[in-house]
Design a protein around this motif. Structure first.
Motif, short mmCIF file in Angstrom:
data_model
loop_
_atom_site.label_atom_id
_atom_site.label_comp_id
_atom_site.label_asym_id
_atom_site.label_seq_id
_atom_site.Cartn_x
_atom_site.Cartn_y
_atom_site.Cartn_z
N ASP A 283 -52.50 -36.87 34.55
CA ASP A 283 -52.57 -35.41 34.44
C ASP A 283 -53.66 -34.85 35.34
OD1 ASP A 283 -50.61 -34.51 32.34
OD2 ASP A 283 -51.66 -36.06 31.21
N HIS A 284 -53.31 -33.81 36.06
CA HIS A 284 -54.25 -33.14 36.95
C HIS A 284 -54.70 -31.87 36.24
CE1 HIS A 284 -56.13 -31.98 40.72
NE2 HIS A 284 -55.57 -30.78 40.61
N ARG A 285 -55.95 -31.84 35.81
CA ARG A 285 -56.45 -30.73 35.00
C ARG A 285 -57.32 -29.77 35.80
NH1 ARG A 285 -54.72 -32.35 30.13
NH2 ARG A 285 -54.67 -34.59 29.67
N ALA A 286 -57.53 -30.04 37.07
CA ALA A 286 -58.37 -29.16 37.89
C ALA A 286 -57.61 -27.90 38.30
CB ALA A 286 -58.83 -29.91 39.14
N ASP A 287 -58.34 -26.92 38.76
CA ASP A 287 -57.76 -25.67 39.24
C ASP A 287 -56.82 -25.96 40.40
OD1 ASP A 287 -57.25 -23.18 40.46
OD2 ASP A 287 -59.21 -22.39 39.91
N LEU A 288 -55.58 -25.49 40.32
CA LEU A 288 -54.58 -25.78 41.35
C LEU A 288 -54.89 -25.12 42.69
CD1 LEU A 288 -51.29 -25.46 39.27
CD2 LEU A 288 -52.34 -27.56 40.11
N SER A 289 -55.77 -24.14 42.71
CA SER A 289 -56.10 -23.48 43.97
C SER A 289 -57.02 -24.33 44.83
CB SER A 289 -56.74 -22.11 43.72
OG SER A 289 -57.95 -22.25 43.00
N PHE A 290 -57.63 -25.37 44.24
CA PHE A 290 -58.50 -26.26 44.99
C PHE A 290 -57.74 -27.51 45.43
CE2 PHE A 290 -61.59 -23.92 42.34
CZ PHE A 290 -62.38 -23.40 43.37
N GLU A 291 -58.11 -28.02 46.58
CA GLU A 291 -57.44 -29.20 47.11
C GLU A 291 -57.70 -30.39 46.19
OE1 GLU A 291 -56.74 -31.21 51.47
OE2 GLU A 291 -58.41 -29.83 51.16
N PRO A 292 -56.65 -31.10 45.77
CA PRO A 292 -56.86 -32.26 44.89
C PRO A 292 -57.51 -33.41 45.64
CG PRO A 292 -54.56 -32.13 45.56
CD PRO A 292 -55.22 -30.89 46.07
N ALA A 293 -58.20 -34.26 44.90
CA ALA A 293 -58.88 -35.41 45.51
C ALA A 293 -58.80 -36.60 44.57
CB ALA A 293 -60.34 -35.07 45.79
N ALA A 294 -58.83 -37.78 45.14
CA ALA A 294 -58.82 -39.01 44.34
C ALA A 294 -60.14 -39.14 43.59
CB ALA A 294 -58.61 -40.22 45.25
N SER A 295 -60.05 -39.55 42.34
CA SER A 295 -61.26 -39.75 41.53
C SER A 295 -61.78 -41.17 41.69
CB SER A 295 -60.95 -39.50 40.05
OG SER A 295 -60.06 -40.50 39.57
N LYS A 296 -63.00 -41.38 41.25
CA LYS A 296 -63.60 -42.72 41.27
C LYS A 296 -62.74 -43.70 40.49
CE LYS A 296 -67.35 -45.18 39.01
NZ LYS A 296 -68.49 -45.05 38.08
N GLU A 297 -62.23 -43.27 39.35
CA GLU A 297 -61.41 -44.15 38.51
C GLU A 297 -60.11 -44.53 39.21
OE1 GLU A 297 -64.44 -42.20 36.30
OE2 GLU A 297 -62.82 -41.30 37.49
N GLU A 298 -59.51 -43.58 39.93
CA GLU A 298 -58.26 -43.89 40.64
C GLU A 298 -58.50 -44.87 41.78
OE1 GLU A 298 -55.39 -40.17 40.78
OE2 GLU A 298 -57.48 -39.57 41.01
N VAL A 299 -59.60 -44.69 42.51
CA VAL A 299 -59.92 -45.63 43.59
C VAL A 299 -60.12 -47.03 43.00
CG1 VAL A 299 -61.62 -46.25 45.35
CG2 VAL A 299 -60.92 -43.85 45.07
N SER A 300 -60.86 -47.12 41.91
CA SER A 300 -61.11 -48.42 41.28
C SER A 300 -59.81 -49.06 40.79
CB SER A 300 -62.09 -48.26 40.11
OG SER A 300 -63.33 -47.77 40.57
N TYR A 301 -58.92 -48.24 40.24
CA TYR A 301 -57.63 -48.73 39.75
C TYR A 301 -56.80 -49.32 40.88
CZ TYR A 301 -52.77 -48.29 38.08
OH TYR A 301 -51.44 -48.53 37.77
N LEU A 302 -56.70 -48.60 41.98
CA LEU A 302 -55.90 -49.08 43.11
C LEU A 302 -56.54 -50.30 43.76
CD1 LEU A 302 -54.85 -45.65 44.70
CD2 LEU A 302 -53.41 -47.23 43.38
#
Length: 548
Positions: A283-302
Motif C-alpha cells: 500500500d502506498h500511503r503517501a500523497d499522490l502529488s509527490f513522486e513515489p520512491a522506494a523505501s529502505k524496507e523495499e530495497v532490503s526485501y529485493l
C-alpha cells in the motif's frame, strides 16, 4: 502550442497522459474526432514510466482463476509484438524450480501449457538441473530440480506513451502536458458541457467546451469521479525496482523466482543495457502529488531475494545504479493482500463523464476502446475502429540509407519514434549517431526529443524521453556538458534556467531515484569506506545537517 492558443471546442477531452489516456487519444483521433488530451504533470510521469517494463499475459493470474484477463493480455502481447517491432521485444524468461520453495514442476507445466494454448504456439521448455545451470550458471544450486523457459515481452513504457501521442497528433489530435483539469462543467440537467483547465506552472486558465470527458487519470481517478460503488475504491499499490549495471549482474535471460520471505514472484530482467530487479507490492500511503520512491524496507526485501537467488554474487546496495517506484491503480474492496488484488479495469459513466481505471499496461488498447464505447452516445456520428486494426502505423522494414547505423539500432529508432525516425537521423550530425555509453540511446535522440516532444524540464528529457537518468551513474552527470551543447539550440532556456533545471533534476534524482537516505547512512556505518566513498558520504551528511 499552449493553453492560450488552444481551440475552445472539442468532441472529446481526455484527462490523463499515461498509457491509457494516450491510447484513447490515438484511437479517438483515428475516428476523426476533435480530441484533446490534458496531463497535469509530464506525459507518462506516473505509473506509465515506472512499470516493470513488461508486456505480458500475467501467468500468475491463471493461478487465481482469472483466465479472461490472461487471455486478453496474451492476445494483446502478440498483437504488440507484431505491430511494434523495436519498441516491444520478445523476452525469454527462466523459472527455477526448487524442492523446498515455489510451485512444483507439474503446476508450472500446466500453467505454461495454458499460456501457450492461448498464444496458439508452444513456447515453453523444461531443463533438467545440469542444462539449466548452463543457462544460469550463478544460480543457487541447493535443492534445484531444474527449470522452465518461456516467452513474454518487454517495452520502454514511456516511449510507448510518447509514440501513441505522436501518432495521435499525426491523425489530428492534440495533447498538452503540465495542464490540469480543475473542474467539470455541467448544465442544469447535470450533463457535461466542458471543463476548466489550468497550466500548472504559469497558472493560465481556460474554459474548454465538450460534451464528453474521459477520465483516465489512474490512481487519481476518484478525485474527478468518486466510485459509484461504495464498497469499491482505488487502492494505490506501490511497486519498487532496483537498477544494476550488467557488470554487477551478468545475466543473459530474464529470471522469475519465488522470494523466500513471502513466496511472491520476483524477477531479474535485462533491459536497455542494465538489469532491473523488482517488484514490491504494498500500500502506498503517501500523497499522490509527490513522486513515489522506494523505501529502505523495499530495497532490503529485493536485495534479500537477489542474494537468495545468486548467493555467489557479492552484491550490496552500494552496487545499485538507481531506483524507481510506481503506483498501480488497483480496484479493491479492501479484503485481500496487495499481491492478490485483481488487475482488471472498470468503466464508470456519469452523463458525459466516463472514467476508466485499473487494468494493465499490456491491455491499454482494450481499455481505450472500452472507454470510447462508453462515451459514444456523446460523440457526433463516427465510425469505430476495428479492434483488429494494427496498433501503430507501419514503419519501413529497413531505411533507405543506413547512415552507419546497425539494423538493430534502426529497428529501435523506428520502434521509439515511428515514422519520425528517418527525420531524426537525417537531421543529425554523424558524431551524434553514436550510442551514449551505458545505454542503447543515440546522442541524436536528445535534441530531437527536446525539440518535438514538449520537454519543459530537464527531468522530462532525461527520465522519460530517454533514460540516461536511470541507466548511467549519478544520473548521467558526466554527460551534462554534451547534453547542454546538443539541446541548447532547441530549448528556450537562459543560462540561469539551465542552472536551475540541473539543480532541480539532481534534487529529484536524490529524492526519488537514489538509495533511501537511512539506508545510505547505515551502509557507511557498517562497512569501512574507501576514500572516494568517504568523501561522498561526508558531503551527503554535511548537506543533511545544513538542511535541518
Amino acid at each position: 502550442m499552449n493553453l492560450e492558443t488552444l481551440p475552445e471546442e472539442w468532441d472529446l477531452i481526455v484527462v490523463g497522459g499515461g498509457v491509457t489516456g494516450a491510447g484513447i487519444l490515438r484511437e479517438a483521433a483515428r475516428m476523426n474526432l476533435r480530441v484533446l488530451l490534458l496531463e497535469q504533470k509530464d506525459f507518462a510521469w506516473g505509473t506509465s514510466s515506472r512499470s516493470s517494463k513488461l508486456i505480458h499475459g500475467g501467468l500468475r493470474y491463471l493461478k487465481e482463476g482469472r483466465f479472461l484477463l490472461t487471455r486478453d493480455a496474451v492476445k494483446e502481447r502478440e498483437r504488440l509484438l507484431k505491430d511494434a517491432p523495436g519498441l516491444v521485444k520478445q523476452l525469454e524468461f527462466l523459472v527455477p524450480i526448487f524442492k523446498d520453495r515455489g510451485p512444483g514442476k507439474w503446476t508450472l507445466e500446466a500453467g505454461l501449457s495454458i499460456y501457450d494454448l492461448i498464444a496458439h504456439k508452444r513456447q515453453h521448455r523444461f531443463y533438467p538441473p545440469s542444462e539449466f545451470i548452463k543457462l544460469l550458471p550463478y544460480i543457487d544450486q541447493k535443492g534445484l530440480v531444474g527449470g522452465f523457459s518461456f516467452f513474454d515481452a518487454q517495452v520502454d513504457d514511456a516511449r510507448l506513451v510518447l509514440r501513441l501521442i505522436s501518432e495521435a497528433v499525426q491523425f489530428g489530435g492534440r495533447a498538452l502536458n503540465y495542464t490540469k483539469a480543475t473542474g467539470i462543467n455541467r448544465n442544469s440537467k447535470g450533463e457535461v458541457i466542458g471543463i476548466e483547465a489550468e497550466d500548472t506552472e504559469t497558472r493560465q486558465a481556460k474554459i474548454l467546451v465538450t460534451r464528453a470527458v474521459i477520465n483516465a487519470t489512474g490512481v487519481w481517478a476518484e478525485m474527478l469521479h468518486p466510485s459509484p460503488d461504495p464498497e469499491l475504491h482505488l487502492r494505490p499499490l506501490r511497486g519498487s525496482h532496483l537498477i544494476f549495471s550488467c557488470r554487477v549482474l551478468p545475466i543473459d535471460y530474464a529470471v522469475s523466482f519465488i522470494h523466500p520471505a513471502d513466496s511472491r514472484a520476483v524477477f531479474v530482467i535485462p533491459w536497455e543495457g542494465v538489469v532491473l530487479v523488482g517488484t514490491t507490492d504494498l500500500d502506498h500511503r503517501a500523497d499522490l502529488s509527490f513522486e513515489p520512491a522506494a523505501s529502505k524496507e523495499e530495497v532490503s526485501y529485493l536485495m534479500e531475494g537477489l542474494r537468495a537467488l545468486f548467493p555467489s554474487f557479492d552484491i550490496s546496495p552500494k552496487n545499485i545504479l538507481s531506483t524507481f517506484a510506481g503506483v498501480r491503480p488497483v480496484l479493491s474492496k479492501g479484503k485481500l493482500a496487495p499481491s492478490e488484488e485483481s488487475r482488471e479495469h472498470v468503466v464508470w459513466k456519469d452523463k458525459g463523464l466516463v472514467t476508466i481505471t485499473g487494468g494493465k499496461l499490456t491491455t491499454f488498447r482494450k481499455l481505450a476502446l472500452d472507454a470510447l464505447k462508453a462515451a459514444k452516445p456523446f460523440f457526433p456520428p463516427v465510425t469505430f475502429p476495428d479492434p483488429n486494426d494494427p496498433v501503430f502505423l507501419p514503419v519501413p522494414r529497413a531505411p533507405k540509407e543506413s547512415y552507419g547505423l546497425s539494423q538493430d539500432m534502426w529497428q529501435n529508432l523506428f520502434g521509439r519514434y515511428g515514422q519520425d525516425a528517418d527525420e531524426l537521423v537525417r537531421a543529425s550530425a554523424p558524431e551524434d549517431l553514436t550510442v551514449i555509453p551505458g545505454t542503447h540511446t543515440l546522442w541524436a535522440e536528445l535534441p530531437f526529443a527536446a525539440k518535438h516532444e514538449q520537454v519543459r524540464h530537464l527531468s522530462d528529457l532525461l527520465l522519460r524521453r530517454v533514460r540516461i537518468g536511470l541507466l548511467t551513474p549519478r544520473g548521467g552527470k558526466a554527460y551534462f556538458r554534451r547534453i547542454k551543447k546538443l539541446c541548447k539550440p532547441v530549448l528556450p532556456w537562459s543560462r540561469k534556467q539551465w542552472k536551475q533545471e540541473i539543480k532541480m533534476y539532481f534534487h529529484q534524482l536524490k529524492r526519488a531515484h537514489a538509495l533511501p537516505a537511512k539506508l545510505t547512512e547505515e551502509l557507511y556505518r557498517r562497512e569501512p569506506p574507501s576514500i572516494v566513498e568517504f568523501r561522498a558520504f561526508l558531503t551527503f551528511y554535511i548537506r543533511k545537517l545544513l538542511s535541518t
